[in-house]
Design a protein around this motif. Structure first.
Motif, mmCIF file in Angstrom:
data_model
loop_
_atom_site.group_PDB
_atom_site.id
_atom_site.type_symbol
_atom_site.label_atom_id
_atom_site.label_comp_id
_atom_site.label_asym_id
_atom_site.label_seq_id
_atom_site.Cartn_x
_atom_site.Cartn_y
_atom_site.Cartn_z
ATOM 1 N N ASP A 78 -8.414 6.738 5.987
ATOM 2 C CA ASP A 78 -7.128 6.250 5.657
ATOM 3 C C ASP A 78 -6.789 4.900 5.434
ATOM 4 O O ASP A 78 -7.732 4.081 6.077
ATOM 5 N N ALA A 79 -6.007 4.276 4.546
ATOM 6 C CA ALA A 79 -5.797 2.844 4.471
ATOM 7 C C ALA A 79 -5.227 2.130 5.861
ATOM 8 O O ALA A 79 -4.468 2.928 6.572
ATOM 9 N N GLN B 95 -6.917 4.158 -3.851
ATOM 10 C CA GLN B 95 -5.820 3.789 -3.332
ATOM 11 C C GLN B 95 -5.110 2.789 -4.073
ATOM 12 O O GLN B 95 -5.499 2.063 -4.903
ATOM 13 N N ILE C 153 0.791 -1.172 -0.050
ATOM 14 C CA ILE C 153 -0.007 -0.022 0.097
ATOM 15 C C ILE C 153 0.890 1.130 -0.051
ATOM 16 O O ILE C 153 1.743 1.527 0.901
ATOM 17 N N ASP C 154 0.817 1.946 -1.118
ATOM 18 C CA ASP C 154 1.740 3.297 -1.313
ATOM 19 C C ASP C 154 3.252 2.623 -1.018
ATOM 20 O O ASP C 154 4.003 3.718 -0.323
ATOM 21 N N LEU D 2 -9.021 -0.147 2.492
ATOM 22 C CA LEU D 2 -8.383 0.503 1.129
ATOM 23 C C LEU D 2 -9.487 1.526 0.883
ATOM 24 O O LEU D 2 -10.618 1.261 0.246
#
Length: 282
Positions: free
Chosen positions: A160-161, A129, A110-111, A125
């Motif tokens: 937020d994730a 995202q 994730i990122d 998610l």
């Protein structure tokens, strides 16, 4: 605060295959105007689907938006073979997701941050995202993927994730149940950024929902463990681990957990938003 005793969690996952030619057709599958029951016995190879952008992966579609029935979400059980996965798993930038692993191991990024998931891992998610998923293990990974079109609200950012695990979340007892009916809430119910909740509901043997819940929220209920008799609209239906119940808004529901072990299910519901109103056009 009273909490249920901590016990090892169990998560049922389908493996596909087909019954042999000696089997009778009789099953518990049903679809009505108010609810559907998809028993584990119908999750066979012949009803699996595939997705563009995913390799060595198949899935069972449990729910999809359906006009006049349940319209807010889709839910899959995804099976990723060793080495399989996706660099571009989501093609809808407006969709938010929850992943819940029921078997095997899965690595997601994730990122750019890598997370190692196992049975009981939970991922939220937000829309738009960037994430990836790959199975680096030696056996299949199986997870639920619940998707909803996120409903933005002026003045509220999208959530937020986050990644967590069931064992890291303290279940909340329902009032006046002495801990025999508890809910594991992965998102703060007072956080109005969230417009869906995916929780785990647990009943000890003999515990009940002692009234017919009748409300606006749509539900997907996947039985992770145990068995029960579930009231759906006007019917009492026997369900067991691996079964899926799909409820439209206002479908009355109740439950009796008959034992001998705990009865647990993964629950989707839509929350925290105005009801959409129809518009007429000249």
């Amino acid at each position: 605060m009273t909490t249920a005793p901590v016990r090892p969690a169990s998560y049922y996952a389908p493996h596909g295959g087909h019954p042999d030619q000696s089997q009778l057709l009789t099953d518990r599958a049903m679809f009505t105007e108010a609810y559907a029951v998809i028993p584990r016995g119908v999750m066979r190879d012949i009803v699996t689907s595939f997705l563009p952008g995913w390799h060595d992966t198949r899935l069972w579609v449990l729910a999809r938006p359906l006009s006049g029935f349940a319209e807010t979400f889709s839910q899959y059980i995804v099976e990723v073979s060793p080495g399989g996965g996706s660099d571009r798993p989501e093609t809808d930038l407006g969709a938010e997701s929850v992943l819940f692993v029921v078997e095997g191991e899965l690595t997601i990024t994730i990122d750019g941050d890598r997370h190692e998931l196992r049975a009981g891992s939970y991922v939220y998610l937000p829309p738009a995202q960037r994430w990836t998923a790959v199975n680096h293990g030696s056996t299949e990974a199986r997870f639920h993927w619940i998707r909803k079109a996120y409903e933005p609200v002026p003045g509220l950012d999208a959530p937020d994730a986050f990644v967590t695990h069931e064992e890291d979340v303290v279940p909340t007892p329902m009032p006046d149940t002495d801990g025999r009916w508890v809910t594991t809430r992965f998102a703060d119910p007072t956080d109005l950024r969230h417009d869906m909740h995916v929780n785990i509901v647990t009943f000890e043997p003999g515990a009940v929902i002692p009234f017919a819940e009748t409300h606006v929220m749509e539900h997907g209920l996947y039985v992770l463990e145990g068995k029960a008799v579930y009231r759906l609209n006007q019917d009492w239906v026997e369900v067991e681990e691996g079964d899926f119940m799909w409820l439209r808004a206002f479908c009355p529901q109740a439950c009796y957990a008959g034992g001998p072990g705990r009865f647990r299910y993964l629950l989707y519901k839509d929350v925290n938003r105005h009801m959409r109103l129809p518009r007429s056009f000249a």
